[in-house]
Write a protein that holds these residues in place. Structure first.
Motif, short mmCIF file in Angstrom:
data_model
loop_
_atom_site.label_atom_id
_atom_site.label_comp_id
_atom_site.label_asym_id
_atom_site.label_seq_id
_atom_site.Cartn_x
_atom_site.Cartn_y
_atom_site.Cartn_z
N ALA A 68 8.75 -2.03 -12.71
CA ALA A 68 9.29 -2.18 -11.55
C ALA A 68 10.27 -3.22 -11.10
CB ALA A 68 8.05 -1.85 -10.51
N GLY A 69 11.25 -3.07 -10.38
CA GLY A 69 12.19 -4.05 -9.88
C GLY A 69 11.83 -3.83 -8.19
N LEU A 70 11.54 -4.77 -7.53
CA LEU A 70 11.14 -4.87 -6.23
C LEU A 70 11.92 -5.82 -5.57
CD1 LEU A 70 7.33 -4.47 -6.67
CD2 LEU A 70 8.99 -2.43 -6.37
N ASP A 71 12.59 -5.43 -4.44
CA ASP A 71 13.36 -6.36 -3.64
C ASP A 71 12.58 -6.38 -2.20
OD1 ASP A 71 15.56 -8.22 -2.72
OD2 ASP A 71 15.98 -6.78 -1.42
N VAL A 72 11.73 -5.36 -2.18
CA VAL A 72 10.95 -5.27 -0.57
C VAL A 72 9.52 -5.10 -1.16
CG1 VAL A 72 12.78 -4.48 0.62
CG2 VAL A 72 11.46 -2.83 -0.60
N PHE A 73 8.63 -5.47 0.04
CA PHE A 73 7.12 -5.24 -0.15
C PHE A 73 6.55 -4.68 1.18
CE2 PHE A 73 9.06 -8.51 -2.75
CZ PHE A 73 8.58 -8.31 -3.93
N GLU A 74 5.45 -4.09 0.75
CA GLU A 74 4.84 -3.55 2.10
C GLU A 74 4.49 -4.49 3.21
OE1 GLU A 74 1.91 0.44 2.83
OE2 GLU A 74 2.19 -0.46 1.01
N ASN A 75 4.10 -5.68 2.90
CA ASN A 75 3.53 -6.50 4.09
C ASN A 75 4.14 -7.93 3.77
OD1 ASN A 75 1.19 -4.84 5.01
ND2 ASN A 75 0.50 -5.02 2.81
N GLU A 76 5.64 -7.74 3.72
CA GLU A 76 6.50 -9.21 3.60
C GLU A 76 5.99 -9.89 4.61
OE1 GLU A 76 10.43 -7.84 3.64
OE2 GLU A 76 10.17 -6.73 1.77
N PRO A 77 5.67 -11.42 4.19
CA PRO A 77 6.27 -11.77 2.86
C PRO A 77 5.22 -11.93 1.97
CG PRO A 77 6.02 -13.54 4.65
CD PRO A 77 5.69 -12.43 5.40
N HIS A 78 4.17 -11.15 2.21
CA HIS A 78 3.17 -11.26 1.02
C HIS A 78 3.39 -10.26 0.01
CE1 HIS A 78 -0.79 -10.85 -0.42
NE2 HIS A 78 -0.79 -9.60 -0.42
N VAL A 79 3.37 -10.78 -1.06
CA VAL A 79 3.39 -10.26 -2.51
C VAL A 79 1.99 -9.86 -3.00
CG1 VAL A 79 4.84 -10.08 -4.49
CG2 VAL A 79 5.84 -10.99 -2.59
#
Length: 321
Positions: free
Chosen positions: A259-270
């Protein structure tokens, strides 16, 4: 002494410093981050009825309750392509204009999407870490990646960003498939009304649709399993488009290739689990931003503000009807 119209700045957007430098002689930008007051105290101290425009980034959520603090509000300007952080129903009800980035950022986001796909499939970031950290001496034994040319790439959301992604991937000899709210008569790419069917027939998925109630977790475990062990996924839309818990599970268990991810479900938490995976490339929600796009965005935001305060039509209105 000339009184400039107030613009409340929330986020603040990436382009804010440059924007402030260029337009401080036209607008009174009020930024809560520059104050020691709480946000509520800051707003009260700046007389909410005098604030007619808000400038925000995608990181600040404009709820209906928050918008109601400003009885004279007539314009919301966001620097993002998406508008899921704005209560559009409340804006529609109160006839508040909403201006977005339009298609200004589409090329930069598409570039990043393709870069993430290449990086993930060819293991570029993983190879860089391997060379930098391995003990020198002996033969290299770095694992093989996958070629991009000839792959079937499913695009979820064939809007302005999706079309730019398609155009770039065609030049790599990829076969483009897509899913969108409606089939587009202007393109010849195969259309799939089912996301699962699209994933089943794709080697990779690129997610670039808008986030709303209908698209939240549009990529779930069924879609990921349909994509398969040698399938790759790139997300340059919004983190909530993917069920992140299921994505992490599938990556750890090898149910998808990477996977290549620029965005996350609970930003800025990764999710911590992603940090240790070599088949994942991570990016801090910056696909839209280059030196060139930030300057263009400043001009667009400034133009929208100038138009509004001059009682002219705004440049990039979001149609709320």
């Amino acid at each position: 002494m000339e009184v400039f119209p107030k613009v409340l700045v929330l986020g603040p957007p990436t382009c804010y410093e440059t924007l402030q430098h260029i337009y401080s002689h036209k607008f009174n930008f009020i930024n809560p981050n520059s104050s020691d007051l709480s946000l509520h105290q800051f707003i009260i101290s700046n007389h909410p009825p005098s604030i007619r425009a808000i400038l925000c980034s995608a990181s600040f959520t404009l709820t209906a309750d928050f918008l109601r603090l400003f009885p004279s509000l007539g314009l919301v300007v966001t620097t993002s392509a998406g508008t899921d952080h704005i209560d559009l129903n409340e804006c529609r009800r109160r006839q508040i204009n909403v201006a977005g980035a339009g298609g200004l950022l589409s090329e930069d986001v598409a570039d990043k999407a393709v870069a993430l796909l290449i990086d993930t499939m060819r293991k570029i970031s993983a190879a860089d870490r391997y060379v930098r950290t391995r003990n020198h001496g002996g033969e290299w034994d770095f694992p093989l990646g996958y070629k991009l040319s000839g792959k079937r790439v499913g695009i979820v959301g064939l809007g302005s960003i999706g079309m730019e992604v398609a155009k770039r991937l065609e030049s790599f000899g990829c076969i483009i498939l897509y899913h969108s709210r409606h089939q587009r008569s202007s393109v010849s790419y195969p259309f799939y009304s089912s996301i699962v069917d699209l994933a089943t027939n794709s080697n990779a998925l690129v997610i670039c649709c808008a986030l709303n109630e209908q698209t939240k977790h549009i990529i779930n475990s069924e879609v990921l399993l349909a994509l398969g062990k040698e399938g790759f996924i790139v997300n340059v839309g919004r983190g909530g488009l993917i069920d992140e818990n299921q994505l992490v599970k599938c990556l750890i268990e090898g149910e998808i290739g990477g996977a290549g991810l620029d965005v996350f479900e609970n930003e800025p938490h990764v999710p911590q689990e992603l940090l240790a995976l070599d088949n994942v490339v991570l990016s801090p929600h910056c696909a839209a931003f280059t030196s060139e796009s930030v300057m263009s965005l400043c001009e667009l935001v400034g133009g929208n503000l100038e138009s509004f305060f001059s009682n002219m039509p705004i440049i990039t209105p979001l149609m709320l009807d």
